[in-house]
Motif scaffolding. Sequence first.
Motif, PDB file in Angstrom:
ATOM      1  N   MET A   9     -34.213 -57.363 -20.183  1.00 49.97           N
ATOM      2  CA  MET A   9     -34.446 -58.606 -19.378  1.00 49.97           C
ATOM      3  C   MET A   9     -34.592 -58.776 -17.722  1.00 49.97           C
ATOM      4  SD  MET A   9     -35.487 -62.345 -20.943  1.00 49.97           S
ATOM      5  CE  MET A   9     -36.744 -62.409 -21.898  1.00 49.97           C
ATOM      6  N   ALA A  10     -33.862 -58.693 -17.665  1.00 52.13           N
ATOM      7  CA  ALA A  10     -32.586 -58.629 -15.939  1.00 52.13           C
ATOM      8  C   ALA A  10     -33.472 -57.708 -15.559  1.00 52.13           C
ATOM      9  CB  ALA A  10     -31.973 -58.851 -16.652  1.00 52.13           C
ATOM     10  N   ILE A  11     -33.665 -56.432 -16.435  1.00 56.65           N
ATOM     11  CA  ILE A  11     -34.555 -55.351 -15.297  1.00 56.65           C
ATOM     12  C   ILE A  11     -35.395 -55.456 -15.380  1.00 56.65           C
ATOM     13  CG2 ILE A  11     -34.706 -52.691 -15.606  1.00 56.65           C
ATOM     14  CD1 ILE A  11     -32.166 -52.073 -17.123  1.00 56.65           C
ATOM     15  N   ASP A  12     -36.364 -56.266 -16.545  1.00 59.58           N
ATOM     16  CA  ASP A  12     -37.872 -56.073 -15.711  1.00 59.58           C
ATOM     17  C   ASP A  12     -37.571 -56.746 -15.789  1.00 59.58           C
ATOM     18  OD1 ASP A  12     -37.735 -53.803 -18.195  1.00 59.58           O
ATOM     19  OD2 ASP A  12     -38.633 -55.359 -19.899  1.00 59.58           O
ATOM     20  N   LEU A  13     -36.817 -57.985 -15.192  1.00 58.15           N
ATOM     21  CA  LEU A  13     -37.733 -59.181 -13.980  1.00 58.15           C
ATOM     22  C   LEU A  13     -36.898 -58.455 -12.880  1.00 58.15           C
ATOM     23  CD1 LEU A  13     -36.024 -62.442 -15.584  1.00 58.15           C
ATOM     24  CD2 LEU A  13     -38.601 -61.712 -14.902  1.00 58.15           C
ATOM     25  N   LEU A  14     -36.292 -57.613 -12.101  1.00 55.28           N
ATOM     26  CA  LEU A  14     -36.073 -57.356 -11.697  1.00 55.28           C
ATOM     27  C   LEU A  14     -37.023 -56.027 -10.990  1.00 55.28           C
ATOM     28  CD1 LEU A  14     -31.744 -56.605 -10.990  1.00 55.28           C
ATOM     29  CD2 LEU A  14     -33.244 -58.344 -10.031  1.00 55.28           C
ATOM     30  N   CYS A  15     -37.203 -55.216 -11.749  1.00 59.15           N
ATOM     31  CA  CYS A  15     -38.423 -54.265 -11.042  1.00 59.15           C
ATOM     32  C   CYS A  15     -39.980 -55.302 -11.363  1.00 59.15           C
ATOM     33  CB  CYS A  15     -38.895 -53.553 -12.492  1.00 59.15           C
ATOM     34  SG  CYS A  15     -37.617 -52.376 -12.194  1.00 59.15           S
ATOM     35  N   CYS A  16     -39.884 -56.173 -11.219  1.00 59.05           N
ATOM     36  CA  CYS A  16     -41.442 -56.910 -11.250  1.00 59.05           C
ATOM     37  C   CYS A  16     -40.611 -57.834 -10.351  1.00 59.05           C
ATOM     38  CB  CYS A  16     -41.641 -57.888 -12.084  1.00 59.05           C
ATOM     39  SG  CYS A  16     -43.254 -58.549 -12.236  1.00 59.05           S
ATOM     40  N   HIS A  17     -40.134 -58.222 -10.064  1.00 61.88           N
ATOM     41  CA  HIS A  17     -40.380 -59.163  -8.831  1.00 61.88           C
ATOM     42  C   HIS A  17     -40.185 -58.682  -8.095  1.00 61.88           C
ATOM     43  CE1 HIS A  17     -41.729 -62.432 -11.400  1.00 61.88           C
ATOM     44  NE2 HIS A  17     -40.476 -62.320 -12.251  1.00 61.88           N
ATOM     45  N   LEU A  18     -39.240 -57.830  -7.768  1.00 59.02           N
ATOM     46  CA  LEU A  18     -38.667 -57.131  -6.371  1.00 59.02           C
ATOM     47  C   LEU A  18     -39.858 -55.874  -6.527  1.00 59.02           C
ATOM     48  CD1 LEU A  18     -35.055 -57.240  -6.408  1.00 59.02           C
ATOM     49  CD2 LEU A  18     -36.395 -59.051  -5.699  1.00 59.02           C
ATOM     50  N   GLY A  19     -40.293 -55.348  -7.272  1.00 61.58           N
ATOM     51  CA  GLY A  19     -40.587 -53.764  -7.124  1.00 61.58           C
ATOM     52  C   GLY A  19     -39.667 -52.401  -6.804  1.00 61.58           C
ATOM     53  N   ILE A  20     -38.657 -52.756  -7.479  1.00 66.71           N
ATOM     54  CA  ILE A  20     -37.912 -51.427  -7.401  1.00 66.71           C
ATOM     55  C   ILE A  20     -38.438 -50.843  -8.950  1.00 66.71           C
ATOM     56  CG2 ILE A  20     -36.691 -52.883  -5.623  1.00 66.71           C
ATOM     57  CD1 ILE A  20     -34.905 -53.322  -7.695  1.00 66.71           C
ATOM     58  N   GLU A  22     -36.812 -48.466 -12.257  1.00 64.52           N
ATOM     59  CA  GLU A  22     -35.853 -49.407 -12.928  1.00 64.52           C
ATOM     60  C   GLU A  22     -34.396 -49.007 -12.700  1.00 64.52           C
ATOM     61  OE1 GLU A  22     -34.870 -48.833 -18.100  1.00 64.52           O
ATOM     62  OE2 GLU A  22     -37.090 -48.620 -17.356  1.00 64.52           O
ATOM     63  N   GLU A  23     -34.346 -47.600 -12.116  1.00 63.88           N
ATOM     64  CA  GLU A  23     -32.447 -46.508 -11.957  1.00 63.88           C
ATOM     65  C   GLU A  23     -31.807 -47.955 -10.663  1.00 63.88           C
ATOM     66  OE1 GLU A  23     -29.643 -44.838 -13.017  1.00 63.88           O
ATOM     67  OE2 GLU A  23     -31.822 -44.320 -13.773  1.00 63.88           O
ATOM     68  N   GLU A  24     -33.411 -48.179  -9.833  1.00 66.65           N
ATOM     69  CA  GLU A  24     -32.622 -49.448  -8.543  1.00 66.65           C
ATOM     70  C   GLU A  24     -32.181 -50.457  -9.303  1.00 66.65           C
ATOM     71  OE1 GLU A  24     -35.110 -48.232  -4.903  1.00 66.65           O
ATOM     72  OE2 GLU A  24     -36.117 -49.146  -6.463  1.00 66.65           O
ATOM     73  N   ALA A  25     -32.916 -51.057 -10.634  1.00 72.52           N
ATOM     74  CA  ALA A  25     -32.542 -52.646 -11.020  1.00 72.52           C
ATOM     75  C   ALA A  25     -31.257 -52.808 -11.518  1.00 72.52           C
ATOM     76  CB  ALA A  25     -33.306 -52.583 -11.663  1.00 72.52           C
ATOM     77  N   LYS A  26     -30.741 -51.362 -12.263  1.00 71.98           N
ATOM     78  CA  LYS A  26     -29.711 -50.607 -13.034  1.00 71.98           C
ATOM     79  C   LYS A  26     -28.653 -50.855 -11.843  1.00 71.98           C
ATOM     80  CE  LYS A  26     -31.560 -48.078 -17.129  1.00 71.98           C
ATOM     81  NZ  LYS A  26     -31.825 -47.064 -17.362  1.00 71.98           N
ATOM     82  N   GLN A  27     -28.313 -50.142 -10.939  1.00 73.76           N
ATOM     83  CA  GLN A  27     -27.995 -50.114  -9.765  1.00 73.76           C
ATOM     84  C   GLN A  27     -27.388 -51.805  -9.218  1.00 73.76           C
ATOM     85  OE1 GLN A  27     -29.092 -47.514  -6.924  1.00 73.76           O
ATOM     86  NE2 GLN A  27     -29.080 -45.291  -8.473  1.00 73.76           N
ATOM     87  N   GLN A  28     -28.449 -51.966  -8.943  1.00 68.74           N
ATOM     88  CA  GLN A  28     -28.052 -54.006  -8.814  1.00 68.74           C
ATOM     89  C   GLN A  28     -26.980 -54.269 -10.199  1.00 68.74           C
ATOM     90  OE1 GLN A  28     -29.483 -55.365  -5.802  1.00 68.74           O
ATOM     91  NE2 GLN A  28     -29.695 -53.416  -5.155  1.00 68.74           N
ATOM     92  N   LEU A  29     -27.500 -54.394 -10.985  1.00 65.32           N
ATOM     93  CA  LEU A  29     -26.771 -55.046 -12.042  1.00 65.32           C
ATOM     94  C   LEU A  29     -25.738 -54.557 -12.401  1.00 65.32           C
ATOM     95  CD1 LEU A  29     -29.772 -55.215 -14.189  1.00 65.32           C
ATOM     96  CD2 LEU A  29     -28.727 -57.227 -13.098  1.00 65.32           C
ATOM     97  N   GLY A  30     -24.981 -52.885 -11.430  1.00 64.96           N
ATOM     98  CA  GLY A  30     -24.418 -52.544 -12.192  1.00 64.96           C
ATOM     99  C   GLY A  30     -23.873 -51.772 -13.332  1.00 64.96           C
ATOM    100  N   ILE A  31     -24.863 -51.039 -13.697  1.00 67.45           N
ATOM    101  CA  ILE A  31     -25.491 -50.887 -14.688  1.00 67.45           C
ATOM    102  C   ILE A  31     -25.428 -49.084 -14.136  1.00 67.45           C
ATOM    103  CG2 ILE A  31     -26.578 -50.099 -17.454  1.00 67.45           C
ATOM    104  CD1 ILE A  31     -27.617 -53.612 -16.698  1.00 67.45           C
TER     105      ILE A  31
END
Length: 55
Positions: A9-20, A22-31
């Motif tokens: 859910m956090a990954i999806d929110l970052l992808c949607c709202h920041l336009g990044i 999935e891999e970038e979202a995972k990096q932002q979350l430290g995954i």
Amino acid sequence: MVEASNYQMAIDLLCCHLGISEEEAKQQLGITSEHASQAHVAEMQQAMLGLTNEK
């Protein structure tokens, strides 16, 4: 290592709202994936070898 599915859910929110991606979202979350972790370890080992070989 924590499963990325727990953070989907956090990954999806970052992808949607920041336009990044999935891999970038995972990096932002430290995954990171197992492959990415192994690549990072290999890079660090090479860097450490380079430091010890310099004279």
